[in-house]
Design an enzyme around this catalytic site. Structure first.
Site, PDB file in Angstrom:
ATOM      1  N   PHE A   1     -13.955   2.654   4.055  1.00 59.39           N
ATOM      2  CA  PHE A   1     -12.880   1.941   3.380  1.00 59.39           C
ATOM      3  C   PHE A   1     -12.407   2.770   2.197  1.00 59.39           C
ATOM      4  CE2 PHE A   1     -10.573  -1.224   1.037  1.00 59.39           C
ATOM      5  CZ  PHE A   1      -9.914  -1.887   2.067  1.00 59.39           C
TER       6      PHE A   1
ATOM      7  N   GLY B   1       0.775  -1.256   0.000  1.00 56.27           N
ATOM      8  CA  GLY B   1       0.000   0.000   0.000  1.00 56.27           C
ATOM      9  C   GLY B   1       0.792   1.284   0.000  1.00 56.27           C
TER      10      GLY B   1
ATOM     11  N   GLU C   1       3.836   4.362   6.073  1.00 56.74           N
ATOM     12  CA  GLU C   1       2.667   3.488   5.946  1.00 56.74           C
ATOM     13  C   GLU C   1       1.557   4.234   5.216  1.00 56.74           C
ATOM     14  OE1 GLU C   1       1.330   0.883   5.567  1.00 56.74           O
ATOM     15  OE2 GLU C   1       0.620  -0.100   7.386  1.00 56.74           O
ATOM     16  N   ASP C   2       0.741   3.491   4.490  1.00 58.13           N
ATOM     17  CA  ASP C   2      -0.355   4.137   3.777  1.00 58.13           C
ATOM     18  C   ASP C   2      -1.468   4.582   4.721  1.00 58.13           C
ATOM     19  OD1 ASP C   2      -1.115   1.526   4.389  1.00 58.13           O
ATOM     20  OD2 ASP C   2      -1.781   0.993   2.373  1.00 58.13           O
TER      21      ASP C   2
ATOM     22  N   ASP D   1      -5.148   1.714  10.721  1.00 61.78           N
ATOM     23  CA  ASP D   1      -6.548   1.430  11.038  1.00 61.78           C
ATOM     24  C   ASP D   1      -6.638   0.898  12.475  1.00 61.78           C
ATOM     25  OD1 ASP D   1      -9.256   0.944  10.779  1.00 61.78           O
ATOM     26  OD2 ASP D   1      -9.041  -0.824   9.530  1.00 61.78           O
ATOM     27  N   SER D   2      -6.539  -0.413  12.673  1.00 62.00           N
ATOM     28  CA  SER D   2      -6.564  -0.962  14.042  1.00 62.00           C
ATOM     29  C   SER D   2      -5.288  -0.611  14.800  1.00 62.00           C
ATOM     30  CB  SER D   2      -6.723  -2.487  13.995  1.00 62.00           C
ATOM     31  OG  SER D   2      -5.539  -3.100  13.518  1.00 62.00           O
ATOM     32  N   GLY D   3      -4.210  -0.379  14.067  1.00 60.14           N
ATOM     33  CA  GLY D   3      -2.915  -0.084  14.696  1.00 60.14           C
ATOM     34  C   GLY D   3      -2.048  -1.319  14.868  1.00 60.14           C
TER      35      GLY D   3
ATOM     36  N   ARG E   1      -5.416   0.481  -6.722  1.00 58.88           N
ATOM     37  CA  ARG E   1      -4.158   1.035  -6.201  1.00 58.88           C
ATOM     38  C   ARG E   1      -3.613   2.145  -7.086  1.00 58.88           C
ATOM     39  NH1 ARG E   1      -1.986  -2.177  -2.178  1.00 58.88           N
ATOM     40  NH2 ARG E   1      -2.153  -4.422  -2.481  1.00 58.88           N
TER      41      ARG E   1
END
Ligand code: IMP
Ligand code: MG
Length: 173
Positions: A150, A42, A97-98, A101-103, A163
């Site tokens: 998303f 990503g 990092e792109d 989210d959750s980490g 992408r």
């Protein structure tokens, strides 16, 4: 059936943000040499744009971590399928990092890279998605904060699609 997509960030907004992030990073690391570690796949687009705006010397490496299968919800398990190749011991490392989210991915990666005894490890995320954070991870440089949804484009995929889009879109499902 093709997904419905809503524009979230334009090419111009992204370029402006990347430039200002690179400026801050270049100031903070003045006189140092950076090792930028991109998280495949990503982050490859963001990383490519970011490093070309940096005014400090830097080297590039990649790791490949997988947590999502073909789903939009994290499985919670992180697998490293490609490690760093440069010697990062005693070096200043910036994870690129792109999206966080959750980490879980970043928490795993920070811990892993620290095991090589680098001088420092910081995190630069293009998007900080705050809605589903499970692990509190410090993100030193954040491009955009997006609460939910998303997102695809600018390196981000849905099942390997989208992408290549130069802007960011939200998928409506
Ligand atoms: P985390 O471990 O839950 O923080 O997930 C991080 C990874 O999940 C990122 O590196 C992305 O590859 C992927 N991801 C999380 N949210 C999105 C999204 O909205 N679109 C595309 N990929 C995402
Ligand atoms: Mg992904």
């Amino acid at each position: 059936m093709p997904e419905e997509m809503v524009p979230v960030l334009t090419r111009a907004e992204i370029a402006k943000k990347v430039k200002s992030l690179a400026q801050r990073i270049s100031e903070d690391y003045a006189g140092k040499e950076l090792i930028a570690v991109g998280v495949l796949k990503g982050a490859f687009v963001f990383l490519a744009d970011l490093i070309r705006e940096l005014t400090i010397p830097s080297r590039v490496d990649f790791v490949r971590l997988a947590s999502y299968d073909s789903d939009t919800i994290s499985s919670g398990t992180i697998r490293m399928t490609k490690d760093v190749e440069l010697d990062i011991r005693g070096r200043d490392v910036l994870i690129v990092e792109d999206i966080v989210d959750s980490g879980l991915t970043i928490a795993y990666l920070v811990k892993h890279l620290k095991s090589f005894s680098p001088k420092s490890v910081k995190v630069c995320a293009f998007i900080d998605k705050t809605e589903r954070r499970d692990v509190q991870v410090p993100i030193d440089y954040v491009g955009f904060v997006v609460k939910h949804g998303f997102l695809v484009g600018y390196g981000l995929d849905l099942d390997e699609k989208y992408r290549v889009l130069p802007a960011i879109y939200r998928i409506i499902s």
